[in-house]
Scaffold this motif. Structure first.
Motif, short mmCIF file in Angstrom:
data_model
loop_
_atom_site.label_atom_id
_atom_site.label_comp_id
_atom_site.label_asym_id
_atom_site.label_seq_id
_atom_site.Cartn_x
_atom_site.Cartn_y
_atom_site.Cartn_z
N SER A 102 0.81 -1.22 0.00
CA SER A 102 0.00 0.00 0.00
C SER A 102 0.84 1.27 0.00
N GLY A 103 2.16 1.12 0.22
CA GLY A 103 3.02 2.29 0.35
C GLY A 103 3.02 2.88 1.74
N LEU A 104 2.23 2.29 2.64
CA LEU A 104 2.15 2.75 4.03
C LEU A 104 2.37 1.58 4.97
N PRO A 105 3.16 1.76 6.03
CA PRO A 105 3.28 0.71 7.04
C PRO A 105 1.92 0.44 7.68
N PRO A 106 1.66 -0.78 8.12
CA PRO A 106 0.37 -1.09 8.72
C PRO A 106 0.05 -0.28 9.97
N TRP A 107 1.10 0.12 10.71
CA TRP A 107 0.85 0.93 11.91
C TRP A 107 0.39 2.34 11.55
N VAL A 108 0.81 2.83 10.39
CA VAL A 108 0.32 4.13 9.92
C VAL A 108 -1.12 4.00 9.43
N GLU A 109 -1.40 2.94 8.68
CA GLU A 109 -2.77 2.73 8.20
C GLU A 109 -3.73 2.62 9.37
N ALA A 110 -3.31 1.91 10.43
CA ALA A 110 -4.18 1.77 11.60
C ALA A 110 -4.43 3.12 12.27
N LYS A 111 -3.43 3.95 12.32
CA LYS A 111 -3.58 5.26 12.95
C LYS A 111 -4.49 6.17 12.13
N LEU A 112 -4.42 6.07 10.80
CA LEU A 112 -5.27 6.89 9.94
C LEU A 112 -6.74 6.52 10.07
N LYS A 113 -7.00 5.24 10.37
CA LYS A 113 -8.37 4.75 10.62
C LYS A 113 -9.35 5.17 9.52
N GLY A 114 -8.96 4.97 8.28
CA GLY A 114 -9.85 5.26 7.18
C GLY A 114 -9.81 6.68 6.68
N ALA A 116 -8.34 10.01 4.78
CA ALA A 116 -7.68 10.11 3.49
C ALA A 116 -6.17 9.98 3.65
N ALA A 117 -5.59 9.07 2.90
CA ALA A 117 -4.16 8.84 2.97
C ALA A 117 -3.42 9.94 2.21
N PRO A 118 -2.19 10.21 2.59
CA PRO A 118 -1.43 11.25 1.89
C PRO A 118 -1.10 10.84 0.46
N LYS A 119 -0.88 11.82 -0.39
CA LYS A 119 -0.47 11.57 -1.77
C LYS A 119 0.92 10.94 -1.78
N GLN A 120 1.07 9.88 -2.55
CA GLN A 120 2.36 9.20 -2.65
C GLN A 120 3.09 9.69 -3.90
N LEU A 121 4.30 10.18 -3.69
CA LEU A 121 5.09 10.72 -4.80
C LEU A 121 5.72 9.57 -5.58
N SER A 122 5.59 9.63 -6.88
CA SER A 122 6.15 8.56 -7.72
C SER A 122 7.50 8.97 -8.27
N TYR A 123 8.45 8.04 -8.21
CA TYR A 123 9.77 8.31 -8.76
C TYR A 123 10.53 7.00 -8.87
N GLU A 124 11.63 7.05 -9.61
CA GLU A 124 12.46 5.86 -9.77
C GLU A 124 13.85 6.08 -9.17
N ASP A 125 14.64 6.93 -9.83
CA ASP A 125 16.02 7.12 -9.36
C ASP A 125 16.21 8.36 -8.50
N ASN A 126 15.61 9.46 -8.89
CA ASN A 126 15.85 10.74 -8.24
C ASN A 126 14.62 11.21 -7.48
N LEU A 127 14.86 11.84 -6.35
CA LEU A 127 13.76 12.40 -5.59
C LEU A 127 13.00 13.40 -6.47
N PRO A 128 11.67 13.32 -6.53
CA PRO A 128 10.90 14.16 -7.47
C PRO A 128 10.70 15.58 -6.96
N PHE A 129 11.73 16.38 -7.09
CA PHE A 129 11.69 17.74 -6.55
C PHE A 129 10.55 18.56 -7.16
N GLU A 130 10.29 18.35 -8.45
CA GLU A 130 9.22 19.12 -9.09
C GLU A 130 7.86 18.77 -8.48
N GLN A 131 7.62 17.48 -8.22
CA GLN A 131 6.37 17.06 -7.59
C GLN A 131 6.25 17.65 -6.19
#
Length: 346
Positions: A102-114, A116-131
């Motif tokens: 899910s991109g989130l540890p289960p302990w974070v998902e449990a704390k969010l309790k449903g 809205a999850a944060p936006k996950q930044l997509s990237y491969e090699d370099n940190l997406p500074f523009e995003q």
């Protein structure tokens, strides 16, 4: 752009970094260097700990935060996400914890309790500074970033960026959450989290003293080359977690010479007996790794394995103790302690 950890590297960070986490689960005493209002904690402000503007010193540079942050981005491995959510702040963007589907540890998902999850930044090699810049953050949390030395200048140009205090592998979990709490204007909440989690650790130890005290253990995994590796430093984060419950890292491994990653020894197959102890833990990244180890005749002949004192851990559970936070520690206590108690009784 500077290069950061690739997704594959991030997925295998437990194998690469946990042996170097010499701070890990620090003792239950006072973490004086992390007190938010004290100069030794690397922070200064015009008044109380939650008065802005606030300057928080860090190894890669100082974060000067003009006002209480409203839009937070995290770029660390896992613990920046953990502590922000633990303090009641859902980041507007995160670099995903790629060890988890899910991109989130289960302990974070449990704390969010449903929620809205944060936006996950997509990237491969370099940190997406523009995003990151497009999210217009007013604070970037990077206390858990293993590439921050390379990325800090680019991140700071976007928004105030909170660095680790000493080193990503040396700041204790108490230090991390108190510094993040100060940056978020939630110092009191951070101090309470530290007190609560330390109390949980102490209670679990007290409740299980008769079953765990004095027992020896080893903590093992396969290294990047597929060879048997064992933790040899009592100061490793995983070893500290287990030791705080009353067990002791076996002398049969603490005297082994370091090989490869810091705090690890490589054990030749013919010397598998060296990892035997009252309790033998093994972390596996894949089912194939587990089948390889458990199918080995010498491993099957270990006394701990024969009597049922062997504790296999999938990598997600192992990460909860190798990368401790105020969210992951309670998860680890619930997930691992019953297994330790059962194994120690065999």
């Amino acid at each position: 752009m500077t290069e950061i950890l690739k997704p594959l590297t991030r997925r295998s960070l437990f194998g690469l970094a946990s042996g170097a986490l010499v701070a890990g689960l620090a003792g239950c005493g006072t973490d004086k260097d992390a007190e938010p209002a004290a100069p030794a904690g690397g922070a200064s402000s015009g008044g109380s700990a939650d008065t802005f503007p606030v300057t928080i010193k860090g190894a890669e540079g100082d974060a000067v935060i003009p006002a209480k942050p409203q839009k937070v981005v995290t770029v660390g491995f896992m613990r920046d996400i953990d502590e922000a959510v633990s303090l009641g702040v859902v980041p507007v963007g995160i670099t995903p914890a790629s060890n988890f589907d899910s991109g989130l540890p289960p302990w974070v998902e449990a704390k969010l309790k449903g929620a809205a999850a944060p936006k996950q930044l997509s990237y491969e090699d370099n940190l997406p500074f523009e995003q990151i810049a497009a999210l217009r953050p007013d604070l970037i949390l990077a206390t858990d970033s293993y590439s921050l030395a390379d990325d800090y200048a680019n991140l700071k140009a976007i928004a105030p960026t909170l660095s680790y205090e000493v080193d990503v592998a040396e700041d204790s979990w108490q230090t991390r959450v108190k510094r993040i709490g100060l940056a978020l204007g939630r110092s009191a909440e951070a101090a309470k989290l530290v007190t609560d989690v330390e109390a949980q650790i102490a209670k679990v130890k007290q409740d299980n003293t008769a079953k765990l005290a004095g027992k020896t253990f080893t903590f093992n995994l396969l290294n990047g080359e597929g060879a048997l590796a064992t933790i040899i430093l009592p100061t490793d984060a995983s070893a500290q977690f287990i030791s705080q419950l009353g067990l002791t890292l076996s002398k049969s491994v603490t005297t082994l010479p370091q090989a490869g990653l810091a705090g690890r020894a490589v054990v030749a197959q013919e010397n598998t007996q060296l990892i035997d102890a009252d309790v033998v833990l093994f972390s596996f990244r894949t089912a194939e790794e587990r089948a390889k180890v458990e199918g080995d005749r010498l491993f099957q002949n270990l006394a701990a394995v024969k009597r049922g004192a062997y504790v296999p851990l999938e990598v997600g559970t192992a990460l909860s103790l190798a990368f401790p936070s105020t969210l992951s520690i309670p998860f680890a206590l619930d997930a691992i302690v019953p297994k330790l108690v059962a194994a120690a009784g065999k």
